[in-house]
Design a protein around this motif. Structure first.
Motif, PDB file in Angstrom:
ATOM      1  N   ARG A  24       6.631  21.142 -35.093  1.00  0.00           N
ATOM      2  CA  ARG A  24       6.792  21.354 -36.535  1.00  0.00           C
ATOM      3  C   ARG A  24       7.889  22.386 -36.746  1.00  0.00           C
ATOM      4  N   PRO A  25       8.937  22.046 -37.483  1.00  0.00           N
ATOM      5  CA  PRO A  25      10.029  23.008 -37.671  1.00  0.00           C
ATOM      6  C   PRO A  25       9.592  24.262 -38.421  1.00  0.00           C
ATOM      7  N   GLU A  26       8.532  24.168 -39.223  1.00  0.00           N
ATOM      8  CA  GLU A  26       8.074  25.329 -39.989  1.00  0.00           C
ATOM      9  C   GLU A  26       7.173  26.265 -39.170  1.00  0.00           C
ATOM     10  N   HIS A  27       6.793  25.835 -37.966  1.00  0.00           N
ATOM     11  CA  HIS A  27       5.965  26.712 -37.126  1.00  0.00           C
ATOM     12  C   HIS A  27       6.797  27.921 -36.724  1.00  0.00           C
ATOM     13  N   PRO A  28       6.260  29.127 -36.869  1.00  0.00           N
ATOM     14  CA  PRO A  28       7.057  30.331 -36.574  1.00  0.00           C
ATOM     15  C   PRO A  28       7.522  30.445 -35.122  1.00  0.00           C
ATOM     16  N   GLU A  29       6.891  29.708 -34.195  1.00  0.00           N
ATOM     17  CA  GLU A  29       7.291  29.793 -32.791  1.00  0.00           C
ATOM     18  C   GLU A  29       7.902  28.495 -32.275  1.00  0.00           C
ATOM     19  N   SER A  30       8.363  27.637 -33.158  1.00  0.00           N
ATOM     20  CA  SER A  30       8.894  26.338 -32.717  1.00  0.00           C
ATOM     21  C   SER A  30      10.096  26.496 -31.779  1.00  0.00           C
ATOM     22  N   ALA A  31      10.926  27.511 -31.984  1.00  0.00           N
ATOM     23  CA  ALA A  31      12.075  27.725 -31.091  1.00  0.00           C
ATOM     24  C   ALA A  31      11.598  28.091 -29.683  1.00  0.00           C
ATOM     25  N   ARG A  32      10.551  28.923 -29.583  1.00  0.00           N
ATOM     26  CA  ARG A  32      10.004  29.270 -28.270  1.00  0.00           C
ATOM     27  C   ARG A  32       9.384  28.046 -27.607  1.00  0.00           C
ATOM     28  N   PHE A  33       8.652  27.235 -28.386  1.00  0.00           N
ATOM     29  CA  PHE A  33       8.062  26.013 -27.832  1.00  0.00           C
ATOM     30  C   PHE A  33       9.153  25.128 -27.234  1.00  0.00           C
ATOM     31  N   ARG A  34      10.234  24.954 -27.991  1.00  0.00           N
ATOM     32  CA  ARG A  34      11.324  24.086 -27.518  1.00  0.00           C
ATOM     33  C   ARG A  34      11.951  24.648 -26.245  1.00  0.00           C
ATOM     34  N   ALA A  35      12.153  25.949 -26.199  1.00  0.00           N
ATOM     35  CA  ALA A  35      12.730  26.575 -25.000  1.00  0.00           C
ATOM     36  C   ALA A  35      11.807  26.388 -23.794  1.00  0.00           C
ATOM     37  N   GLU A  36      10.506  26.560 -23.981  1.00  0.00           N
ATOM     38  CA  GLU A  36       9.540  26.369 -22.894  1.00  0.00           C
ATOM     39  C   GLU A  36       9.570  24.909 -22.422  1.00  0.00           C
ATOM     40  N   LEU A  37       9.600  23.983 -23.358  1.00  0.00           N
ATOM     41  CA  LEU A  37       9.623  22.555 -23.002  1.00  0.00           C
ATOM     42  C   LEU A  37      10.927  22.178 -22.301  1.00  0.00           C
ATOM     43  N   ASP A  38      12.056  22.684 -22.801  1.00  0.00           N
ATOM     44  CA  ASP A  38      13.349  22.419 -22.152  1.00  0.00           C
ATOM     45  C   ASP A  38      13.337  22.916 -20.702  1.00  0.00           C
ATOM     46  N   GLU A  39      12.823  24.126 -20.505  1.00  0.00           N
ATOM     47  CA  GLU A  39      12.769  24.692 -19.153  1.00  0.00           C
ATOM     48  C   GLU A  39      11.836  23.872 -18.258  1.00  0.00           C
ATOM     49  N   ALA A  40      10.694  23.466 -18.795  1.00  0.00           N
ATOM     50  CA  ALA A  40       9.742  22.669 -18.012  1.00  0.00           C
ATOM     51  C   ALA A  40      10.349  21.326 -17.615  1.00  0.00           C
ATOM     52  N   ILE A  41      11.111  20.709 -18.498  1.00  0.00           N
ATOM     53  CA  ILE A  41      11.762  19.428 -18.170  1.00  0.00           C
ATOM     54  C   ILE A  41      12.787  19.636 -17.057  1.00  0.00           C
TER      55      ILE A  41
ATOM     56  N   HIS B  82       4.769  21.977 -15.008  1.00  0.00           N
ATOM     57  CA  HIS B  82       3.642  21.792 -15.923  1.00  0.00           C
ATOM     58  C   HIS B  82       3.673  22.840 -17.030  1.00  0.00           C
ATOM     59  N   VAL B  83       3.181  22.443 -18.196  1.00  0.00           N
ATOM     60  CA  VAL B  83       2.947  23.369 -19.295  1.00  0.00           C
ATOM     61  C   VAL B  83       1.499  23.232 -19.741  1.00  0.00           C
ATOM     62  N   TRP B  84       0.962  24.307 -20.304  1.00  0.00           N
ATOM     63  CA  TRP B  84      -0.291  24.249 -21.039  1.00  0.00           C
ATOM     64  C   TRP B  84       0.090  24.059 -22.495  1.00  0.00           C
ATOM     65  N   PHE B  85      -0.662  23.254 -23.208  1.00  0.00           N
ATOM     66  CA  PHE B  85      -0.381  23.070 -24.628  1.00  0.00           C
ATOM     67  C   PHE B  85      -1.648  22.726 -25.378  1.00  0.00           C
TER      68      PHE B  85
ATOM     69  N   ASP C 112       0.763  25.338 -29.668  1.00  0.00           N
ATOM     70  CA  ASP C 112       1.225  26.356 -28.726  1.00  0.00           C
ATOM     71  C   ASP C 112       1.603  25.660 -27.430  1.00  0.00           C
ATOM     72  N   VAL C 113       2.599  26.210 -26.742  1.00  0.00           N
ATOM     73  CA  VAL C 113       3.108  25.658 -25.478  1.00  0.00           C
ATOM     74  C   VAL C 113       3.501  26.828 -24.584  1.00  0.00           C
ATOM     75  N   ARG C 114       3.091  26.769 -23.323  1.00  0.00           N
ATOM     76  CA  ARG C 114       3.510  27.786 -22.347  1.00  0.00           C
ATOM     77  C   ARG C 114       3.644  27.150 -20.977  1.00  0.00           C
ATOM     78  N   LEU C 115       4.663  27.545 -20.231  1.00  0.00           N
ATOM     79  CA  LEU C 115       4.764  27.135 -18.835  1.00  0.00           C
ATOM     80  C   LEU C 115       3.507  27.614 -18.117  1.00  0.00           C
ATOM     81  N   VAL C 116       3.034  26.867 -17.154  1.00  0.00           N
ATOM     82  CA  VAL C 116       1.757  27.159 -16.507  1.00  0.00           C
ATOM     83  C   VAL C 116       1.674  28.605 -16.024  1.00  0.00           C
ATOM     84  N   GLY C 117       2.657  29.112 -15.331  1.00  0.00           N
ATOM     85  CA  GLY C 117       2.606  30.493 -14.840  1.00  0.00           C
ATOM     86  C   GLY C 117       2.615  31.525 -15.948  1.00  0.00           C
ATOM     87  N   ARG C 118       3.164  31.180 -17.085  1.00  0.00           N
ATOM     88  CA  ARG C 118       3.256  32.134 -18.200  1.00  0.00           C
ATOM     89  C   ARG C 118       2.005  32.125 -19.065  1.00  0.00           C
ATOM     90  N   ALA C 119       1.228  31.066 -18.996  1.00  0.00           N
ATOM     91  CA  ALA C 119       0.053  30.956 -19.872  1.00  0.00           C
ATOM     92  C   ALA C 119      -0.968  32.033 -19.562  1.00  0.00           C
TER      93      ALA C 119
END
Length: 152
Positions: A106-123, A128-131, A142-149
């Motif tokens: 969701r573009p209006e989510h305050p952390e959407s830029a962080r989510f995208r960065a986490e997903l880009d890095e995971a790809i 794996h990511v937790w979401f 919410d999205v976090r790389l497994v080690g960061r979660a």
């Protein structure tokens, strides 16, 4: 209620569960804490998820209500994102290897830029990511790389 879900549900790892006659106090690795009310219709299921998070050191989705009251505890998923694309400006879609459906940011989510960065890095890393995702539209909450979660 949707607004609360968009901004208020985050990944947390339970460090401690203390039950008493009025409910359960949960302490999280992130340093915060909250309380599940015994009278809540979903108390048993949410307490079970909290205990599993504590035992396995895996995150759950937590929504806080008023003060330290926990409004909801939901299951977090773990998967490898396989594709991320933008259909239109701000309309980001995500596919996961082991999940059906097209998830979205969701573009209006305050952390959407962080989510995208986490997903880009995971790809890039095939990691794996937790979401957690809102049903039925599969909006990522919410999205976090497994080690960061567990370290967040």
């Amino acid at each position: 209620m949707v607004k609360a879900l968009i901004t208020g549900t985050t990944l947390r790892v339970v460090r401690e569960v203390r039950e008493d006659e009025s409910g359960a106090a949960l302490r999280f690795q992130q340093g915060d804490q909250g309380r599940l009310a015994f009278g809540d219709a979903n108390y048993a299921a949410q307490l079970r998820l909290a205990r599993r998070s504590q035992e396995r050191q895996h995150p759950v989705g937590v929504t806080f209500g008023e003060g330290q009251t926990i409004a909801e505890v939901i299951r977090a998923d773990n998967d490898v994102p396989s594709q991320l694309w933008e259909e239109e400006p701000g309309q980001v879609r995500v596919l996961f290897q082991g999940h059906d459906g097209v998830f979205r940011l969701r573009p209006e989510h305050p952390e959407s830029a962080r989510f995208r960065a986490e997903l880009d890095e995971a790809i890039r890393q095939k990691a794996h990511v937790w979401f957690i995702a809102q049903q039925p539209d599969l909006a990522l909450l919410d999205v976090r790389l497994v080690g960061r979660a567990t370290a967040a």
